[in-house]
Design a protein around this motif. Structure first.
Motif, short mmCIF file in Angstrom:
data_model
loop_
_atom_site.label_atom_id
_atom_site.label_comp_id
_atom_site.label_asym_id
_atom_site.label_seq_id
_atom_site.Cartn_x
_atom_site.Cartn_y
_atom_site.Cartn_z
N THR A 15 13.47 37.31 23.04
CA THR A 15 13.77 36.86 21.69
C THR A 15 15.24 37.04 21.37
O THR A 15 15.96 37.73 22.10
CB THR A 15 12.91 37.65 20.68
OG1 THR A 15 13.13 37.15 19.37
CG2 THR A 15 13.21 39.14 20.72
N TYR A 41 7.11 35.29 24.71
CA TYR A 41 7.89 34.66 23.64
C TYR A 41 7.08 33.54 23.00
O TYR A 41 6.05 33.11 23.54
CB TYR A 41 9.21 34.11 24.20
CG TYR A 41 9.02 33.13 25.34
CD1 TYR A 41 8.94 31.76 25.09
CD2 TYR A 41 8.88 33.56 26.66
CE1 TYR A 41 8.74 30.86 26.12
CE2 TYR A 41 8.69 32.66 27.69
CZ TYR A 41 8.63 31.32 27.42
OH TYR A 41 8.43 30.42 28.44
N ASP A 42 7.56 33.05 21.89
CA ASP A 42 6.96 31.89 21.23
C ASP A 42 7.58 30.64 21.85
O ASP A 42 8.78 30.39 21.68
CB ASP A 42 7.24 31.93 19.72
CG ASP A 42 6.56 30.80 18.97
OD1 ASP A 42 6.24 29.76 19.58
OD2 ASP A 42 6.36 30.96 17.74
N PRO A 43 6.79 29.85 22.60
CA PRO A 43 7.34 28.68 23.30
C PRO A 43 7.87 27.59 22.36
O PRO A 43 8.56 26.68 22.81
CB PRO A 43 6.18 28.18 24.14
CG PRO A 43 4.95 28.70 23.50
CD PRO A 43 5.34 29.99 22.83
N GLN A 44 7.57 27.69 21.09
CA GLN A 44 8.11 26.73 20.12
C GLN A 44 9.60 26.99 19.88
O GLN A 44 10.34 26.09 19.51
CB GLN A 44 7.33 26.86 18.81
CG GLN A 44 7.64 25.79 17.81
CD GLN A 44 6.71 25.89 16.60
OE1 GLN A 44 5.82 26.73 16.53
NE2 GLN A 44 6.92 25.00 15.65
N TYR A 45 10.05 28.24 20.15
CA TYR A 45 11.43 28.62 19.84
C TYR A 45 12.24 29.10 21.05
O TYR A 45 13.44 29.33 20.92
CB TYR A 45 11.44 29.73 18.78
CG TYR A 45 10.76 29.30 17.51
CD1 TYR A 45 11.37 28.39 16.65
CD2 TYR A 45 9.51 29.79 17.19
CE1 TYR A 45 10.73 27.99 15.49
CE2 TYR A 45 8.87 29.39 16.03
CZ TYR A 45 9.48 28.49 15.18
OH TYR A 45 8.85 28.10 14.03
N HIS A 46 11.58 29.31 22.19
CA HIS A 46 12.27 29.87 23.35
C HIS A 46 11.71 29.27 24.64
O HIS A 46 10.63 28.69 24.65
CB HIS A 46 12.11 31.40 23.42
CG HIS A 46 12.53 32.11 22.18
ND1 HIS A 46 13.84 32.28 21.82
CD2 HIS A 46 11.79 32.70 21.21
CE1 HIS A 46 13.90 32.94 20.68
NE2 HIS A 46 12.66 33.20 20.29
N ASN A 47 12.46 29.48 25.72
CA ASN A 47 11.99 29.19 27.07
C ASN A 47 12.71 30.15 28.00
O ASN A 47 13.49 31.00 27.56
CB ASN A 47 12.22 27.73 27.46
CG ASN A 47 13.68 27.32 27.47
OD1 ASN A 47 14.59 28.16 27.46
ND2 ASN A 47 13.92 26.03 27.48
N SER A 69 8.02 27.71 30.40
CA SER A 69 7.88 27.43 28.97
C SER A 69 6.49 27.73 28.42
O SER A 69 6.11 27.20 27.39
CB SER A 69 8.24 25.97 28.69
OG SER A 69 7.39 25.11 29.44
N THR A 70 5.74 28.62 29.07
CA THR A 70 4.37 28.90 28.60
C THR A 70 4.33 29.91 27.46
O THR A 70 3.35 29.97 26.73
CB THR A 70 3.50 29.47 29.74
OG1 THR A 70 3.96 30.77 30.09
CG2 THR A 70 3.48 28.55 30.95
N GLY A 71 5.37 30.73 27.34
CA GLY A 71 5.35 31.80 26.35
C GLY A 71 4.83 33.11 26.90
O GLY A 71 4.95 34.15 26.28
N PHE A 89 17.41 27.27 24.75
CA PHE A 89 17.56 26.73 23.39
C PHE A 89 19.00 26.94 22.93
O PHE A 89 19.61 27.98 23.20
CB PHE A 89 16.57 27.40 22.43
CG PHE A 89 15.17 26.84 22.50
CD1 PHE A 89 14.60 26.23 21.40
CD2 PHE A 89 14.43 26.93 23.67
CE1 PHE A 89 13.30 25.70 21.47
CE2 PHE A 89 13.14 26.41 23.75
CZ PHE A 89 12.58 25.80 22.64
#
Length: 153
Positions: A15, A41-47, A69-71, A89
């Motif tokens: 994060t 992590y939250d894959p909507q905001y990170h990879n 990118s799975t989170g 990102f």
């Protein structure tokens, strides 16, 4: 020694929130072959992007070696070496969301060099074992000089 599973960033995860110092996190660990890195992590905001050393330092996400990118990415360490991961990102790597993982070569056990199958030392010669404390011609010298081989029996 058993393999270890590391949650990258520990409880904070992967994060930019909370100012996690991934350099400090990784430098406090001793990674080895067969360990596993877990990126949460939250894959909507990170990879997670594995990148080259130069791309790591410049935060260049355009040519990753591998992308996740799975989170909840599980990345096994297969060989010793230096591994670089960043978040792809925009602005995240620059904000510190990057980690440098160093995996040293395994330390070989020390022992008597050139031990024979029965555990005893052997001379370093194509001519076979040398008598202890006796001189024998060096196998690769033409000078006529000899070397003393003493294995301390």
């Amino acid at each position: 020694m058993a393999a270890t599973v590391y949650d990258v960033g520990d409880s904070a995860g992967w994060t930019i929130i909370g100012n996690v110092d991934y350099n400090q996190w990784s430098s406090s660990k001793i990674f080895k072959v067969d360990d596993t890195l877990i990126f949460n992590y939250d894959p909507q905001y990170h990879n997670v992007l594995q990148v080259s050393r130069s791309d790591f330092h410049s935060c260049d996400a355009t040519s990753p070696i591998a992308a996740y990118s799975t989170g909840n990415d599980s990345i096994p360490i297969r060989t010793s070496g230096h591994y670089f991961y960043i978040c792809g990102f925009v602005g995240h790597c620059q904000a510190g969301q990057k980690v440098d993982i160093r995996v040293p070569r395994p330390i070989q056990p020390t022992g008597t060099p050139n031990e024979s199958p029965d555990g005893g030392p052997q001379a370093l010669s194509a001519l076979g074992p040398a008598p202890i404390g006796r001189r024998m011609p060096g196998p690769f010298m033409n000078s006529g000089k000899s070397i003393l081989l003493d294995f301390g029996r």
